[in-house]
Design a protein around this motif. Structure first.
Motif, mmCIF file in Angstrom:
data_model
loop_
_atom_site.group_PDB
_atom_site.id
_atom_site.type_symbol
_atom_site.label_atom_id
_atom_site.label_comp_id
_atom_site.label_asym_id
_atom_site.label_seq_id
_atom_site.Cartn_x
_atom_site.Cartn_y
_atom_site.Cartn_z
ATOM 1 N N ARG A 79 15.633 10.841 48.656
ATOM 2 C CA ARG A 79 14.503 11.603 48.138
ATOM 3 C C ARG A 79 13.657 12.089 49.320
ATOM 4 O O ARG A 79 13.746 11.545 50.403
ATOM 5 N N LYS B 296 21.258 24.754 39.703
ATOM 6 C CA LYS B 296 19.838 24.984 39.953
ATOM 7 C C LYS B 296 19.057 24.044 39.044
ATOM 8 O O LYS B 296 19.265 24.028 37.835
ATOM 9 N N TYR C 246 23.589 15.565 42.795
ATOM 10 C CA TYR C 246 22.323 16.277 42.944
ATOM 11 C C TYR C 246 21.657 16.237 41.573
ATOM 12 O O TYR C 246 22.246 16.687 40.588
ATOM 13 N N ARG D 191 16.345 13.798 52.360
ATOM 14 C CA ARG D 191 17.167 14.993 52.161
ATOM 15 C C ARG D 191 17.142 15.867 53.404
ATOM 16 O O ARG D 191 18.148 16.477 53.769
ATOM 17 N N GLY E 96 18.041 16.781 39.149
ATOM 18 C CA GLY E 96 16.710 17.336 38.970
ATOM 19 C C GLY E 96 16.496 17.703 37.521
ATOM 20 O O GLY E 96 17.346 17.445 36.665
ATOM 21 N N LEU F 126 18.259 20.169 49.957
ATOM 22 C CA LEU F 126 16.956 20.443 49.363
ATOM 23 C C LEU F 126 17.081 21.144 48.012
ATOM 24 O O LEU F 126 16.071 21.469 47.387
ATOM 25 N N ARG F 127 18.308 21.336 47.548
ATOM 26 C CA ARG F 127 18.531 22.026 46.276
ATOM 27 C C ARG F 127 18.160 21.169 45.064
ATOM 28 O O ARG F 127 18.098 21.677 43.952
ATOM 29 N N ALA F 128 17.958 19.879 45.275
ATOM 30 C CA ALA F 128 17.568 18.982 44.189
ATOM 31 C C ALA F 128 16.616 17.934 44.750
ATOM 32 O O ALA F 128 16.726 17.561 45.923
ATOM 33 N N PRO F 129 15.686 17.447 43.938
ATOM 34 C CA PRO F 129 14.724 16.465 44.433
ATOM 35 C C PRO F 129 15.323 15.070 44.647
ATOM 36 O O PRO F 129 14.749 14.264 45.371
ATOM 37 N N THR G 19 15.011 21.860 38.577
ATOM 38 C CA THR G 19 13.589 21.869 38.920
ATOM 39 C C THR G 19 13.284 20.699 39.857
ATOM 40 O O THR G 19 14.152 19.881 40.147
ATOM 41 N N ASP G 20 12.031 20.597 40.278
ATOM 42 C CA ASP G 20 11.617 19.546 41.203
ATOM 43 C C ASP G 20 11.358 18.203 40.531
ATOM 44 O O ASP G 20 10.963 17.254 41.200
ATOM 45 N N ASP G 21 11.552 18.111 39.230
ATOM 46 C CA ASP G 21 11.414 16.829 38.537
ATOM 47 C C ASP G 21 12.662 15.992 38.779
ATOM 48 O O ASP G 21 13.755 16.537 38.936
#
Length: 178
Positions: free
Chosen positions: A51, A15, A151, A55, A153, A76-79, A17-19
């Protein structure tokens, strides 16, 4: 941080973040990762950044490969996803397995460098890497195979690297049998 400390601290971040690191932030890390052991300096690998809507396109390709109607949400689990591709080069000295090992070495080294730079990383593989929809999406040539995706983020706040059980090295290191 030493290489020893970086390796000991490594963990997979399922898990994030969107960064994500920018393309320009990735370039020096890729250049460093490309220094892995590589017999005959063939550089039998390449990386593909996915990106944003890329994705989603991968999610649709995964669902086509699985015979599902709805797009897979896994990408979509990572940006940022970084596809790791082995690009086999003609060589009488370097067999294909060794070229794939060099590409895997780049992926692992890049994951360590990303982790050290503060990013959460997980290397995902699976049988879908060999399917026609996924192969076509990545624009793979006949001499190429997809090894998987990193992946990438941000590391979630308040989440430290989980303690990992110490490896019993003696179990895996032995002398040559007599």
């Amino acid at each position: 941080m030493s290489a020893f400390d970086a390796v000991r601290a490594r963990r997979s971040w399922s898990k994030v973040t969107d960064d994500a690191p920018t393309h320009d932030e990735l370039l020096p890390l890729v250049a460093a990762a490309g220094r892995v052991a590589d017999h005959s300096a063939l550089r039998p690998w390449r990386l593909i950044e996915l990106r944003g809507s890329d994705r989603e396109r991968l999610g649709r390709a995964l669902s086509r490969a699985a015979g599902d109607k709805d797009a897979s949400a896994k990408p979509l689990r990572a940006p940022l996803l970084i596809a790791v591709v082995v690009s086999f080069r003609p060589s009488e000295k370097v067999p294909r397995w060794e070229q794939a090992a060099a590409a895997a070495g780049v992926a692992h080294t890049l994951s360590l460098l990303l982790d050290e730079a503060g990013w959460g990383v997980m290397w995902r593989t699976g049988h879908y890497t060999r399917t026609e929809p996924v192969t076509r999406l990545h624009g793979l040539r006949d001499n190429e195979r997809l090894l998987g995706w990193l992946y990438v983020g941000g590391k979630p706040a308040g989440k430290d690297a989980a303690h990992r059980k110490e490896l019993d090295a003696a179990r895996y290191l032995s002398a040559l049998p007599r």
